[in-house]
Design a protein around this motif. Sequence first.
Motif, PDB file in Angstrom:
ATOM      1  N   ILE A 212       0.217   5.674 -11.425  1.00 46.20           N
ATOM      2  CA  ILE A 212      -0.186   5.886 -10.162  1.00 46.20           C
ATOM      3  C   ILE A 212       0.858   4.261  -9.690  1.00 46.20           C
ATOM      4  O   ILE A 212       0.969   4.726  -8.455  1.00 46.20           O
ATOM      5  CB  ILE A 212      -1.902   5.853  -9.844  1.00 46.20           C
ATOM      6  N   ASN A 213       0.582   4.064 -10.438  1.00 46.08           N
ATOM      7  CA  ASN A 213       1.019   2.371  -9.694  1.00 46.08           C
ATOM      8  C   ASN A 213       2.561   2.535  -9.038  1.00 46.08           C
ATOM      9  O   ASN A 213       3.283   1.653  -8.620  1.00 46.08           O
ATOM     10  CB  ASN A 213       0.906   0.920 -10.775  1.00 46.08           C
ATOM     11  N   LEU A 214       3.049   3.157  -9.925  1.00 46.31           N
ATOM     12  CA  LEU A 214       4.654   3.550  -9.805  1.00 46.31           C
ATOM     13  C   LEU A 214       4.765   4.817  -8.347  1.00 46.31           C
ATOM     14  O   LEU A 214       5.871   4.023  -7.321  1.00 46.31           O
ATOM     15  CB  LEU A 214       5.220   5.029 -10.787  1.00 46.31           C
ATOM     16  N   ARG A 215       3.938   5.866  -7.791  1.00 46.70           N
ATOM     17  CA  ARG A 215       3.970   5.635  -6.507  1.00 46.70           C
ATOM     18  C   ARG A 215       3.508   4.582  -5.636  1.00 46.70           C
ATOM     19  O   ARG A 215       3.806   5.048  -4.555  1.00 46.70           O
ATOM     20  CB  ARG A 215       3.006   7.022  -7.028  1.00 46.70           C
ATOM     21  N   THR A 216       2.077   3.877  -6.272  1.00 52.66           N
ATOM     22  CA  THR A 216       2.068   2.584  -5.338  1.00 52.66           C
ATOM     23  C   THR A 216       2.805   2.042  -4.978  1.00 52.66           C
ATOM     24  O   THR A 216       3.484   1.610  -4.060  1.00 52.66           O
ATOM     25  CB  THR A 216       0.880   2.383  -5.823  1.00 52.66           C
ATOM     26  N   SER A 217       4.154   1.307  -5.785  1.00 53.39           N
ATOM     27  CA  SER A 217       4.745   0.910  -5.837  1.00 53.39           C
ATOM     28  C   SER A 217       6.126   0.711  -4.849  1.00 53.39           C
ATOM     29  O   SER A 217       6.761  -0.079  -4.382  1.00 53.39           O
ATOM     30  CB  SER A 217       5.917   0.246  -7.159  1.00 53.39           C
ATOM     31  N   VAL A 218       6.597   2.160  -4.172  1.00 51.50           N
ATOM     32  CA  VAL A 218       7.110   2.709  -3.200  1.00 51.50           C
ATOM     33  C   VAL A 218       6.007   2.151  -2.009  1.00 51.50           C
ATOM     34  O   VAL A 218       7.153   1.375  -0.987  1.00 51.50           O
ATOM     35  CB  VAL A 218       7.116   3.898  -3.290  1.00 51.50           C
ATOM     36  N   LEU A 219       5.315   2.761  -2.030  1.00 56.05           N
ATOM     37  CA  LEU A 219       4.448   2.296  -0.463  1.00 56.05           C
ATOM     38  C   LEU A 219       4.503   0.246  -0.459  1.00 56.05           C
ATOM     39  O   LEU A 219       4.829  -0.262   1.146  1.00 56.05           O
ATOM     40  CB  LEU A 219       2.830   2.543  -0.651  1.00 56.05           C
ATOM     41  N   LEU A 220       4.509  -0.621  -1.501  1.00 57.85           N
ATOM     42  CA  LEU A 220       4.460  -1.860  -0.743  1.00 57.85           C
ATOM     43  C   LEU A 220       5.780  -2.192  -1.050  1.00 57.85           C
ATOM     44  O   LEU A 220       5.928  -3.334  -0.162  1.00 57.85           O
ATOM     45  CB  LEU A 220       3.337  -2.504  -3.054  1.00 57.85           C
ATOM     46  N   GLY A 221       6.954  -1.991  -0.946  1.00 56.89           N
ATOM     47  CA  GLY A 221       8.107  -1.967  -0.253  1.00 56.89           C
ATOM     48  C   GLY A 221       8.552  -2.184   0.849  1.00 56.89           C
ATOM     49  O   GLY A 221       8.681  -3.020   1.390  1.00 56.89           O
ATOM     50  N   TYR A 222       7.140  -1.249   2.074  1.00 59.81           N
ATOM     51  CA  TYR A 222       7.346  -1.373   2.965  1.00 59.81           C
ATOM     52  C   TYR A 222       6.179  -3.111   3.360  1.00 59.81           C
ATOM     53  O   TYR A 222       6.452  -3.413   4.856  1.00 59.81           O
ATOM     54  CB  TYR A 222       6.618  -0.669   3.872  1.00 59.81           C
ATOM     55  N   VAL A 223       5.820  -3.393   2.761  1.00 62.41           N
ATOM     56  CA  VAL A 223       5.399  -5.067   3.118  1.00 62.41           C
ATOM     57  C   VAL A 223       5.985  -6.289   2.697  1.00 62.41           C
ATOM     58  O   VAL A 223       5.830  -7.483   2.423  1.00 62.41           O
ATOM     59  CB  VAL A 223       4.002  -5.107   3.187  1.00 62.41           C
ATOM     60  N   GLY A 224       6.671  -5.729   1.827  1.00 61.21           N
ATOM     61  CA  GLY A 224       7.992  -7.141   1.005  1.00 61.21           C
ATOM     62  C   GLY A 224       7.633  -6.982  -0.850  1.00 61.21           C
ATOM     63  O   GLY A 224       8.788  -7.619  -0.537  1.00 61.21           O
ATOM     64  N   VAL A 225       7.212  -6.244  -1.074  1.00 65.41           N
ATOM     65  CA  VAL A 225       7.320  -5.660  -2.498  1.00 65.41           C
ATOM     66  C   VAL A 225       9.003  -5.112  -2.687  1.00 65.41           C
ATOM     67  O   VAL A 225       9.205  -4.710  -2.111  1.00 65.41           O
ATOM     68  CB  VAL A 225       6.433  -5.369  -3.206  1.00 65.41           C
ATOM     69  N   GLY A 226       9.595  -5.934  -3.830  1.00 64.71           N
ATOM     70  CA  GLY A 226      11.272  -5.169  -4.551  1.00 64.71           C
ATOM     71  C   GLY A 226      11.059  -4.557  -4.730  1.00 64.71           C
ATOM     72  O   GLY A 226       9.671  -3.468  -4.784  1.00 64.71           O
ATOM     73  N   GLY A 227      12.037  -4.128  -5.483  1.00 68.69           N
ATOM     74  CA  GLY A 227      12.033  -2.639  -6.464  1.00 68.69           C
ATOM     75  C   GLY A 227      12.834  -1.378  -5.113  1.00 68.69           C
ATOM     76  O   GLY A 227      13.119  -1.933  -4.051  1.00 68.69           O
ATOM     77  N   ILE A 228      13.024  -0.466  -5.505  1.00 71.00           N
ATOM     78  CA  ILE A 228      12.862   0.957  -4.771  1.00 71.00           C
ATOM     79  C   ILE A 228      12.073   0.909  -3.429  1.00 71.00           C
ATOM     80  O   ILE A 228      13.817   1.352  -2.583  1.00 71.00           O
ATOM     81  CB  ILE A 228      12.780   2.310  -5.743  1.00 71.00           C
ATOM     82  N   GLY A 229      11.300   0.584  -3.535  1.00 70.49           N
ATOM     83  CA  GLY A 229      10.312   1.016  -2.109  1.00 70.49           C
ATOM     84  C   GLY A 229      10.337   0.337  -1.153  1.00 70.49           C
ATOM     85  O   GLY A 229      10.739   1.168   0.580  1.00 70.49           O
TER      86      GLY A 229
END
Length: 579
Positions: A212-229
């Motif tokens: 679940i967190n792997l999917r969520t990390s993509v969304l958090l990329g829109y507020v600045g979390v690094g990685g693919i998101g």
Amino acid sequence: MERPAPAAGASSGPRRPRRLESAAAKAVLAALVVAGIWSISELQINVASIVDSAGNAVDFVGRMLPLDFPPVAELAGMIGETLAIVLLATVLSVALSIPVAVVAAESTGRTRAGRSAARGFIVLMRAIPDLILAIVFFRVFGLGALPGVLAMGLHSIGMVGKLLADAIEDLDPGPRAAVQAAGGGRVQQVVVGVLPQLLPQIIATGLHRFDINLRTSVLLGYVGVGGIGLAIAESMRTLDYQRGMALALTVLVLCILTELVSGAFRRRLLGTPRGLERRGREQRGRTVVRWADRVSGGWVTGGGRAGAAEAGAGGVSAPPRLSQPWDADRVRRYLWGAVIVALVFLAWHDAGISVVGFLSGAADLPSTALMFFPPDLSAVGSTLWPELLTTLQIALAATLLGAVLAVPIGMLAARNVAPSPIVHGTFRVLIVLVRGVPELILAIVFVVVTGLGAVAGTLALAIGAVGLLSKLVADSLEETDTAVQDALRANGAGRMQVFAAATLRQATPAFVAHVLYLLDTNVRAATLLGVVGAGGIGYYLLNASRIVDFATVTTIVLMILGVVLAIEGLAVWLRRALR
């Protein structure tokens, strides 16, 4: 002739309130269905509007092809950073959830006040979306991986803590009672008598939350979390669909591989659900016998039989200290623990989290928190309330559409319902493929195809619901009692008769619970998808955070929190009333 008086205890008094409560629950369910139909109509979701968007879909495909993948080294770095953030968040959630669950469980919690406070904390963490937590932590700790780890880790307590607390209450009390009888304190009772039994549930829940967190990390990329998101967000903002969809395809493959690997790992380590349950009962039985033998025989560190002999000869034995035997299971647990610790250190290094940065940010947390209060209520009636209503409409419409699509797919994916193994396998693969696509990616595609607004968010959540609800429906059908079905077949009942009279009837309560869980999930998801223009109050939440209007952020958070808690309370009551 005079009727005999009803016997004591045979009064229908207690049954009547029960029947009334059940009738009220069914009326509420019917009202929710009507609300879903009304939401579909209000949002103007129909076949004609979708067909009209076909030209936009063709144009979008032309603009995204050929896919533009980044260089291998750069892509590997993004994947490594994403997996590191997700691993750290999952480990943090499990580490925090275990003590919270111990306090929250009826069998291990010391006081009612403590249990209530722990349960309340679990509900609160589940109710606050991780996107909101990320926005707060970005203000405190700045950009980077740390806000994402903290946001996902704390929000995950809502699920992990609840599941572990429920699992603790279902454990065999024998080992803990044996430790207590041998003089062990509360900590020893938990460490020796509870955690070894809870370990399979900890592993299974942790793996599921990682997915679940792997999917969520993509969304958090829109507020600045690094990685693919973050890379996807930057590509979409610049309308670079070739790069953005290439990265989205990478996320899809990564999610599918993660689900397949974690599923295989769970089966390899824990076995099938029925095998796990049987093996768990056998293991708990052996544990009880071993502890009973150790307690009665004096097998305690620092004492033992030799200590008992010394005490019998007039010596004073040392206070008993309980210890687990160094058997193969304990050695295996320590080895897996060492592997996890090594992975955590690697993830910590790859994510680039600084202890000094964390401590300095934590010191500024009180002053930062004051910026969010008091909430600004000026825009509630004119802007925020209508957008919150739109968010609820998106969730209701997506839940209804998702259920209509997911229930038949789940039925055909159930081994005991599908007409052939080929059909069963085909629909199971379909579920895995759909589950692998994060709702954010679907929302981005639908925003481009259908335009900004609630239609894109509804369609994205409806398709995402197929992956979640279909799997739950299939699993519920496969877990029904086969003895009832075999009895009907023996009496000449056909396949459809057996399904309608036995299989479906047994699984219906689980269906209702799953749909309510989906509605609860979709309310939060509808809020989050607003950050990409998929309608609802999430768009205003993101804008308020970008212009540092934290008073409005607080107002929106409180509004979302109130709705989520109300829906969760309604779901709890409905499940109890329909049981």
